[in-house]
Design a protein around this motif. Structure first.
Motif, PDB file in Angstrom:
ATOM      1  N   ARG A 142       1.032  -1.166   0.094  1.00 44.66           N
ATOM      2  CA  ARG A 142      -0.143   0.093   0.614  1.00 44.66           C
ATOM      3  C   ARG A 142       1.166   1.128   0.143  1.00 44.66           C
ATOM      4  O   ARG A 142       0.249   2.435  -0.369  1.00 44.66           O
ATOM      5  CB  ARG A 142      -0.741   0.234   1.197  1.00 44.66           C
ATOM      6  CG  ARG A 142      -0.037   0.051   2.680  1.00 44.66           C
ATOM      7  CD  ARG A 142      -1.508   0.251   3.549  1.00 44.66           C
ATOM      8  NE  ARG A 142      -2.109  -0.600   4.045  1.00 44.66           N
ATOM      9  CZ  ARG A 142      -3.868  -0.697   3.146  1.00 44.66           C
ATOM     10  NH1 ARG A 142      -3.875   1.022   2.943  1.00 44.66           N
ATOM     11  NH2 ARG A 142      -4.154  -1.544   3.520  1.00 44.66           N
ATOM     12  N   ASP A 143       2.501   1.442  -0.308  1.00 44.63           N
ATOM     13  CA  ASP A 143       3.144   2.447  -0.177  1.00 44.63           C
ATOM     14  C   ASP A 143       3.178   2.739  -1.380  1.00 44.63           C
ATOM     15  O   ASP A 143       3.860   2.780  -2.240  1.00 44.63           O
ATOM     16  CB  ASP A 143       4.328   1.674   0.478  1.00 44.63           C
ATOM     17  CG  ASP A 143       5.057   2.990   0.821  1.00 44.63           C
ATOM     18  OD1 ASP A 143       4.743   4.305   0.973  1.00 44.63           O
ATOM     19  OD2 ASP A 143       6.411   3.353   0.061  1.00 44.63           O
ATOM     20  N   LEU A 144       1.729   3.363  -2.223  1.00 43.49           N
ATOM     21  CA  LEU A 144       1.607   3.718  -3.098  1.00 43.49           C
ATOM     22  C   LEU A 144       2.274   5.184  -3.778  1.00 43.49           C
ATOM     23  O   LEU A 144       2.993   5.828  -2.641  1.00 43.49           O
ATOM     24  CB  LEU A 144       0.231   3.777  -3.969  1.00 43.49           C
ATOM     25  CG  LEU A 144      -0.556   2.675  -3.000  1.00 43.49           C
ATOM     26  CD1 LEU A 144      -1.718   3.021  -3.719  1.00 43.49           C
ATOM     27  CD2 LEU A 144      -0.044   1.688  -4.391  1.00 43.49           C
ATOM     28  N   PHE A 145       2.168   5.494  -5.066  1.00 40.32           N
ATOM     29  CA  PHE A 145       3.476   6.684  -5.385  1.00 40.32           C
ATOM     30  C   PHE A 145       2.217   7.527  -7.033  1.00 40.32           C
ATOM     31  O   PHE A 145       2.499   6.425  -7.484  1.00 40.32           O
ATOM     32  CB  PHE A 145       4.852   6.703  -4.991  1.00 40.32           C
ATOM     33  CG  PHE A 145       5.675   5.665  -6.047  1.00 40.32           C
ATOM     34  CD1 PHE A 145       6.047   5.727  -7.814  1.00 40.32           C
ATOM     35  CD2 PHE A 145       5.653   4.629  -5.144  1.00 40.32           C
ATOM     36  CE1 PHE A 145       6.380   5.093  -8.314  1.00 40.32           C
ATOM     37  CE2 PHE A 145       6.339   3.447  -6.301  1.00 40.32           C
ATOM     38  CZ  PHE A 145       6.681   3.570  -7.697  1.00 40.32           C
ATOM     39  N   LEU A 146       2.467   8.728  -6.678  1.00 42.39           N
ATOM     40  CA  LEU A 146       1.600   9.040  -8.601  1.00 42.39           C
ATOM     41  C   LEU A 146       0.473   8.253  -8.619  1.00 42.39           C
ATOM     42  O   LEU A 146      -0.140   8.764  -9.708  1.00 42.39           O
ATOM     43  CB  LEU A 146       2.679   8.534  -9.323  1.00 42.39           C
ATOM     44  CG  LEU A 146       4.354   9.192  -9.451  1.00 42.39           C
ATOM     45  CD1 LEU A 146       5.134   8.612 -10.909  1.00 42.39           C
ATOM     46  CD2 LEU A 146       3.752  10.410  -9.705  1.00 42.39           C
ATOM     47  N   GLN A 147      -0.141   7.978  -7.819  1.00 40.73           N
ATOM     48  CA  GLN A 147      -1.583   7.168  -8.218  1.00 40.73           C
ATOM     49  C   GLN A 147      -2.428   8.179  -8.859  1.00 40.73           C
ATOM     50  O   GLN A 147      -3.160   7.941  -9.077  1.00 40.73           O
ATOM     51  CB  GLN A 147      -1.957   6.375  -7.155  1.00 40.73           C
ATOM     52  CG  GLN A 147      -2.581   6.332  -6.051  1.00 40.73           C
ATOM     53  CD  GLN A 147      -1.530   6.943  -4.519  1.00 40.73           C
ATOM     54  OE1 GLN A 147      -0.267   6.856  -5.619  1.00 40.73           O
ATOM     55  NE2 GLN A 147      -1.470   7.143  -3.792  1.00 40.73           N
ATOM     56  N   GLU A 148      -2.729   9.405  -7.859  1.00 44.50           N
ATOM     57  CA  GLU A 148      -3.497  10.556  -7.400  1.00 44.50           C
ATOM     58  C   GLU A 148      -3.490  10.969  -9.090  1.00 44.50           C
ATOM     59  O   GLU A 148      -4.224  11.496  -9.942  1.00 44.50           O
ATOM     60  CB  GLU A 148      -3.350  11.428  -6.584  1.00 44.50           C
ATOM     61  CG  GLU A 148      -4.264  10.549  -5.255  1.00 44.50           C
ATOM     62  CD  GLU A 148      -5.382   9.712  -5.556  1.00 44.50           C
ATOM     63  OE1 GLU A 148      -6.330  10.729  -6.427  1.00 44.50           O
ATOM     64  OE2 GLU A 148      -5.262   9.164  -5.652  1.00 44.50           O
ATOM     65  N   ASP A 149      -1.624  12.125  -9.701  1.00 40.59           N
ATOM     66  CA  ASP A 149      -1.161  11.252 -10.873  1.00 40.59           C
ATOM     67  C   ASP A 149      -1.675  11.270 -12.039  1.00 40.59           C
ATOM     68  O   ASP A 149      -2.384  11.707 -12.704  1.00 40.59           O
ATOM     69  CB  ASP A 149       0.068  12.435 -11.589  1.00 40.59           C
ATOM     70  CG  ASP A 149       1.184  12.709 -10.162  1.00 40.59           C
ATOM     71  OD1 ASP A 149       0.919  14.032 -10.027  1.00 40.59           O
ATOM     72  OD2 ASP A 149       0.351  12.478  -8.406  1.00 40.59           O
ATOM     73  N   LEU A 150      -1.526   9.741 -11.878  1.00 44.27           N
ATOM     74  CA  LEU A 150      -1.863   9.513 -13.032  1.00 44.27           C
ATOM     75  C   LEU A 150      -3.887   9.356 -12.976  1.00 44.27           C
ATOM     76  O   LEU A 150      -4.203   8.723 -14.356  1.00 44.27           O
ATOM     77  CB  LEU A 150      -1.542   7.442 -12.851  1.00 44.27           C
ATOM     78  CG  LEU A 150       0.042   6.861 -12.855  1.00 44.27           C
ATOM     79  CD1 LEU A 150      -0.156   6.047 -12.057  1.00 44.27           C
ATOM     80  CD2 LEU A 150       0.001   7.529 -14.126  1.00 44.27           C
ATOM     81  N   ARG A 151      -4.425   9.319 -12.088  1.00 49.23           N
ATOM     82  CA  ARG A 151      -6.630   8.940 -12.068  1.00 49.23           C
ATOM     83  C   ARG A 151      -6.415   9.843 -13.040  1.00 49.23           C
ATOM     84  O   ARG A 151      -7.486  10.500 -13.664  1.00 49.23           O
ATOM     85  CB  ARG A 151      -6.454   8.639 -10.485  1.00 49.23           C
ATOM     86  CG  ARG A 151      -8.242   8.408 -10.586  1.00 49.23           C
ATOM     87  CD  ARG A 151      -8.403   8.145  -9.165  1.00 49.23           C
ATOM     88  NE  ARG A 151      -7.420   7.881  -8.254  1.00 49.23           N
ATOM     89  CZ  ARG A 151      -7.833   6.970  -8.129  1.00 49.23           C
ATOM     90  NH1 ARG A 151      -8.508   5.406  -8.353  1.00 49.23           N
ATOM     91  NH2 ARG A 151      -6.944   6.457  -6.654  1.00 49.23           N
ATOM     92  N   GLN A 152      -5.305  11.244 -12.796  1.00 50.47           N
ATOM     93  CA  GLN A 152      -6.392  12.584 -13.585  1.00 50.47           C
ATOM     94  C   GLN A 152      -5.682  11.641 -15.042  1.00 50.47           C
ATOM     95  O   GLN A 152      -7.036  13.281 -15.960  1.00 50.47           O
ATOM     96  CB  GLN A 152      -5.604  13.689 -13.280  1.00 50.47           C
ATOM     97  CG  GLN A 152      -5.658  14.239 -11.669  1.00 50.47           C
ATOM     98  CD  GLN A 152      -4.856  15.210 -11.099  1.00 50.47           C
ATOM     99  OE1 GLN A 152      -4.488  15.683 -11.985  1.00 50.47           O
ATOM    100  NE2 GLN A 152      -5.047  15.474  -9.506  1.00 50.47           N
TER     101      GLN A 152
END
Length: 258
Positions: A142-152
């Protein structure tokens, strides 16, 4: 293609966005020439770590002349990079390699697939690609990164090895679990992931373009330290290989033996 050049860049900002994963923005004229899938070679200041470290381009801000590099600490060179502060000068060689063939994907349904530190180059690709995008990324936990940038920038599907977020398993498990289909694949990640993608693309009869991760020395094709086997004979070395740093890092999957 613009001439590769070693230039001084300036650190704009840097943050740790996940465990051992750093988000570095550099101010540089190289931003004007950068395309999704390309990389730069960053030189450590410590003379003991002589060779530059190749880092894929995560995002490009051409208007402000900035490049975003997201990297993992993997040794002395990248450990040094993580200490850089705004205003520091950094020597960079770029822009290197070939990028993803955006024009071939126009109007198609495309999987953008990233695993681990192969996730960052998917961001600029997702921003520039004129296609129906399904972004499928794999993390360890669950140590995610860039997921919100990608979701956009497209429909996002997440897989984690421990099942803590999204589908349990890898990116291929996320495809199966969500019943996803595509006309083309563009991917970057560890070799086992790319091998699975190549096999999947062959079974489905669809085009796949994969970015190979490899340790590099010179970054400009002179040392032959980052070769991969190919179906065709390389005009430089006259054997069945290609230099990932110059002929790649992006290849059509059926052109390389991995």
């Amino acid at each position: 293609m613009p001439q590769k050049k070693k230039i001084k860049t300036t650190v704009v900002s840097q943050n740790e966005i996940a465990k051992q994963i750093y988000d570095l923005w550099l101010e540089t004229e190289l931003a004007l020439d950068a395309h999704p899938g390309q990389f730069v070679a960053v030189y450590p200041k410590n003379a003991a770590t002589l060779l530059p470290r190749p880092i894929s381009i995560c995002e490009t801000d051409r208007d402000r002349g900035r490049l975003r590099l997201v990297y993992r600490i993997a040794g002395k060179g990248t450990k040094e990079f993580s200490s850089y502060q705004p205003g520091d000068e950094v020597s960079v060689l770029g822009v290197l390699g070939n990028g993803f063939p955006l024009e071939k994907a126009e109007g198609k349904r495309v999987f953008l697939m990233g695993g681990g530190i192969g996730i960052p180059p998917m961001l600029q690709l997702a921003k520039e690609l004129r296609a129906e995008k399904q972004i499928i990324v794999g993390y360890r936990d669950r140590d995610l990164f860039l997921q919100e940038d990608l979701r956009q920038n497209g429909a996002l599907y997440i897989a984690t090895e421990d099942g803590s977020v999204g589908s349990r398993g890898n990116v291929m498990d996320a495809i199966r679990e969500n019943g996803l289909t595509a006309d083309m694949i563009m991917a970057c990640g560890p070799m086992p992931m790319l091998r699975a993608i190549k096999q999947y693309a062959a079974e489905k009869g669809i085009e796949a373009y994969i970015s190979l991760e490899e340790r590099m020395a010179c970054g400009v094709g002179a040392c032959l330290g980052c070769v991969c086997l190919t179906k065709e004979v390389d005009h430089h070395s006259h054997v069945h290989n290609a230099r990932i740093c110059t002929d790649g890092p992006v290849f059509e999957a059926n052109e390389v033996e991995i």
